[in-house]
Design an enzyme around this catalytic site. Structure first.
Site, mmCIF file in Angstrom:
data_model
loop_
_atom_site.group_PDB
_atom_site.id
_atom_site.type_symbol
_atom_site.label_atom_id
_atom_site.label_comp_id
_atom_site.label_asym_id
_atom_site.label_seq_id
_atom_site.Cartn_x
_atom_site.Cartn_y
_atom_site.Cartn_z
ATOM 1 N N ARG A 113 6.602 -6.429 7.812
ATOM 2 C CA ARG A 113 5.919 -5.146 8.011
ATOM 3 C C ARG A 113 5.976 -4.710 9.472
ATOM 4 O O ARG A 113 5.029 -4.142 10.008
ATOM 5 C CB ARG A 113 4.465 -5.216 7.537
ATOM 6 C CG ARG A 113 4.295 -5.569 6.074
ATOM 7 C CD ARG A 113 4.919 -4.519 5.140
ATOM 8 N NE ARG A 113 4.801 -4.969 3.757
ATOM 9 C CZ ARG A 113 5.730 -5.709 3.124
ATOM 10 N NH1 ARG A 113 6.840 -6.041 3.746
ATOM 11 N NH2 ARG A 113 5.557 -6.074 1.876
ATOM 12 N N SER B 265 -2.264 -0.535 1.355
ATOM 13 C CA SER B 265 -2.893 -1.760 1.857
ATOM 14 C C SER B 265 -3.333 -1.539 3.295
ATOM 15 O O SER B 265 -2.506 -1.216 4.150
ATOM 16 C CB SER B 265 -1.915 -2.932 1.773
ATOM 17 O OG SER B 265 -1.580 -3.208 0.431
ATOM 18 N N GLU C 159 -2.606 -2.382 8.758
ATOM 19 C CA GLU C 159 -1.224 -1.967 8.486
ATOM 20 C C GLU C 159 -0.994 -0.509 8.831
ATOM 21 O O GLU C 159 0.030 -0.162 9.420
ATOM 22 C CB GLU C 159 -0.885 -2.239 7.015
ATOM 23 C CG GLU C 159 0.568 -1.983 6.671
ATOM 24 C CD GLU C 159 0.961 -2.538 5.315
ATOM 25 O OE1 GLU C 159 1.849 -1.944 4.677
ATOM 26 O OE2 GLU C 159 0.385 -3.554 4.876
#
Length: 345
Positions: free
Chosen positions: A159, A237, A335
């Protein structure tokens, strides 16, 4: 002034001092270069699905990416697809499945635009774009040139990418993906997806079957945008799954014997953030004021009524992060990109 809340999936964000829409790569570069020359703060906004904008808004120029275009060529057994940054990601995945291009089908249903995929190294259910990105075309605001960066130059990690680590430097203009010419999915690596498909990990299934299974799983977690489902009023998320050093993993094993996790090739351990959150006392549906943890998926923080502020959402995020840290000694990392706001220490 243009309010930014309608341009985000969370429905949060105050006004932009100035707002412009770029429909071509040339226009996008021109707008950014002109703003940089005048030392005007700029925010490049894609689909708004991975961003939390402060209630005060953005005191500068917001450029909405609306570029379009897809070009396709063949390279042996691979299909090479170059896609402008403003194209819808899931529309690209749907086309790949229809056309028999394998490699991104497990990332079905992820909201947002193509331009954001290399920044976040978007991934789901065992696939991530780093596996298929061949090249990223970007405007380098430091050198003031358009550059073509090969995948190895992008610094992809879980990520993460060099684009994310230096958000102010590059503006993604287009992404080139190399996909396998096949009507079968990539090997199914994610156990939850394998169970849904009733196959063994490593097997391949028809592309359409993989896509439908992923969409079903995502809908069950409120992760496919649906105006009728308040749980989808989120940024996906909110926390990444923490990756622990062997020392950190040993400490967690003392605090939470038998906890779930996945051993990584480098000796680190990835731990499911959702499990940590729930075990720290924050179940699905946990509410703080008008902000709420999704009733379907513990990782998503939502604005279900549309009445929350960015401050409300961040207060909930801090409560969750601090609760997990106190119980397990693990610090969760957000995130989504935070614009004009921060979680703090």
């Amino acid at each position: 002034m243009e309010m930014l809340a309608p341009y985000t999936t969370l429905g949060l964000g105050g006004p932009a001092r100035d707002f412009a829409e770029a429909t071509t790569a040339e226009q996008l570069v021109s707008l950014i270069a002109e703003a940089d020359a005048g030392a005007v703060p700029t925010l490049v906004l894609g689909g708004g699905s991975n961003v939390v904008v402060a209630d005060a808004g953005f005191d500068g120029l917001v450029v909405k990416v609306a570029t379009r275009g897809v070009s396709v060529s063949r390279d042996g057994e691979q299909i090479v697809v170059t896609v402008e940054a403003g194209e819808d990601w899931d529309a690209l995945v749907a086309r790949a499945v229809r056309e028999g291009w394998s490699g991104i089908e497990c990332m079905s249903g992820i909201p947002g635009l193509v331009g954001s995929t290399p920044i976040q190294n978007v991934g789901a259910y065992g696939q991530e774009v780093a596996q298929t990105v061949r090249c990223v075309r970007a405007y380098d605001r430091r050198t003031r040139h358009v550059v073509d960066l090969e995948a190895r130059q992008c610094g992809f990690a879980y990520r993460d990418s060099m684009f994310k680590r230096d958000l102010g430097r590059y503006v993604v203009l287009a992404v080139t993906y190399a996909l396998e010419l096949s009507d079968r999915s990539g090997p199914v690596r994610y156990e939850e997806l394998a169970r849904r498909l009733e196959v063994e990990p490593g097997e391949r299934v028809p592309l359409e079957r993989a896509r439908e299974a992923v969409l079903g799983l995502r809908r069950g977690k409120g992760m496919v945008l649906d105006p009728g489902d308040p749980d989808t009023r989120s940024a996906g998320s909110f926390f990444t799954n923490p990756v622990l050093t062997p020392e950190q993993a040993a400490e967690l094993a003392v605090r939470a014997p038998g906890h779930p996790g996945w051993a990584m090739p480098d000796g680190s351990l990835k731990v499911p953030a959702a499990w940590l959150i729930e075990q720290a006392g924050f179940p699905k549906g946990y509410t703080r004021g008008p902000a709420r943890i999704s009733t379907k998926h513990t990782l998503a923080l939502t604005n279900p009524s549309g009445d929350a502020t960015a401050a409300d959402l961040l207060a909930l995020a801090r409560e969750v992060r601090d609760g997990v840290r106190e119980k397990f000694g693990v610090t969760l990392v957000n995130e989504p990109v935070l614009v004009g706001c921060a979680l703090g220490e």
